[in-house]
Write an enzyme that holds these catalytic residues in place. Structure first.
Site, PDB file in Angstrom:
ATOM      1  N   ASP A  90     -29.636  75.879  59.542  1.00 43.46           N
ATOM      2  CA  ASP A  90     -29.596  77.220  58.971  1.00 43.46           C
ATOM      3  C   ASP A  90     -30.626  77.270  57.847  1.00 43.46           C
ATOM      4  O   ASP A  90     -31.389  76.308  57.649  1.00 43.46           O
ATOM      5  CB  ASP A  90     -28.193  77.579  58.466  1.00 43.46           C
ATOM      6  CG  ASP A  90     -27.882  79.067  58.636  1.00 43.46           C
ATOM      7  OD1 ASP A  90     -28.672  79.887  58.132  1.00 43.46           O
ATOM      8  OD2 ASP A  90     -26.865  79.401  59.262  1.00 43.46           O
ATOM      9  N   HIS A 148     -32.942  82.472  60.581  1.00 40.75           N
ATOM     10  CA  HIS A 148     -32.136  81.446  59.907  1.00 40.75           C
ATOM     11  C   HIS A 148     -32.832  80.088  59.991  1.00 40.75           C
ATOM     12  O   HIS A 148     -32.202  79.069  60.306  1.00 40.75           O
ATOM     13  CB  HIS A 148     -30.729  81.386  60.512  1.00 40.75           C
ATOM     14  CG  HIS A 148     -29.867  82.545  60.118  1.00 40.75           C
ATOM     15  ND1 HIS A 148     -29.522  82.801  58.797  1.00 40.75           N
ATOM     16  CD2 HIS A 148     -29.282  83.520  60.853  1.00 40.75           C
ATOM     17  CE1 HIS A 148     -28.759  83.881  58.753  1.00 40.75           C
ATOM     18  NE2 HIS A 148     -28.604  84.349  59.983  1.00 40.75           N
ATOM     19  N   GLU A 169     -29.524  87.945  63.387  1.00 41.60           N
ATOM     20  CA  GLU A 169     -30.030  88.358  62.080  1.00 41.60           C
ATOM     21  C   GLU A 169     -31.497  87.956  61.864  1.00 41.60           C
ATOM     22  O   GLU A 169     -31.822  87.220  60.939  1.00 41.60           O
ATOM     23  CB  GLU A 169     -29.147  87.769  60.972  1.00 41.60           C
ATOM     24  CG  GLU A 169     -27.708  88.257  61.038  1.00 41.60           C
ATOM     25  CD  GLU A 169     -26.835  87.674  59.954  1.00 41.60           C
ATOM     26  OE1 GLU A 169     -25.972  88.408  59.428  1.00 41.60           O
ATOM     27  OE2 GLU A 169     -27.008  86.486  59.616  1.00 41.60           O
TER      28      GLU A 169
END
Length: 212
Positions: A14, A75, A139
């Protein structure tokens, strides 16, 4: 396993850390595995390949399938802190010490980025015998792609008008590579498009509509 709680979704990368050893790209875990906290202390760590093999065996002995998640194309700040050449800007950035959605993502206009990610996924596939590899896909801010000449040229070459289509191009290329390793791709519902490979699996975290 007795209660059929027999899938372990292992989120290994991440923005805030890269948690899996890579022999080909060691800065992923040596640099991306550690972050400077707001009080200037360092925190981090990673699983060695020996650690992972031990955990996989422990799980297999108990009829548990491990699904590793290697986040892409968003990410990915921890990876880009280690290898900024695979970003759109090439600028040095730090591993994130906060939570959120960050604008630095993989530059998917570069062929070198795909070579990098395929090498990493090849290492991951070797470690995990289960049928699935999770690529995240959630995202993904597109500001860097819009500002990047390389990405703009690639979109023009592909006759792509929207960044959603650009991510679809990326996702399908990664899915094609995973097929060569006899793996099925899992992603969050942001990757859901009409042209998604038929064997892809979707996790719908934003509601029921993605599942439907």
């Amino acid at each position: 396993a007795f209660y059929k709680m027999n899938v372990f979704h292992w989120h290994l990368t991440d923005d805030q850390g890269w948690r899996i050893e890579s022999e080909k790209y060691p800065k992923l875990h040596k640099v991306g595995g550690y972050r400077k906290e707001k009080d200037a202390s360092m925190s981090g760590g990673y699983y060695t390949k020996a650690d992972i093999r031990e955990i996989v065996k422990y799980a297999t002995d108990r009829h548990i399938t491990i699904i590793p998640e290697i986040e892409m194309p968003g990410h990915s700040v921890a990876a880009l802190a280690a290898y900024p050449e695979f970003s759109c800007t090439g600028e040095h950035i730090e591993v994130e010490n906060n939570w959120g959605v960050f604008k630095d993502v993989y530059c998917i206009g570069k062929e070198e980025t795909f070579e990098f990610l395929e090498s990493i996924l090849a290492e991951v596939c070797e470690l995990f015998p289960g049928p699935y590899i999770h690529i995240g896909g959630d995202e993904v801010p597109t500001i860097r792609w819009d500002e990047c000449e390389i990405c703009s040229n690639k979109k023009a070459e592909l006759k792509i008008d929207h960044n959603h289509q650009f991510q679809e191009y990326f996702t399908n290329r990664i899915a094609d590579f995973l097929k060569t390793k006899n793996k099925k791709m899992i992603g969050w519902d942001e990757i859901l498009t009409d042209n998604l490979p038929s064997n892809a699996v979707i996790q719908s975290w934003r509601g029921m509509d993605g599942g439907k």
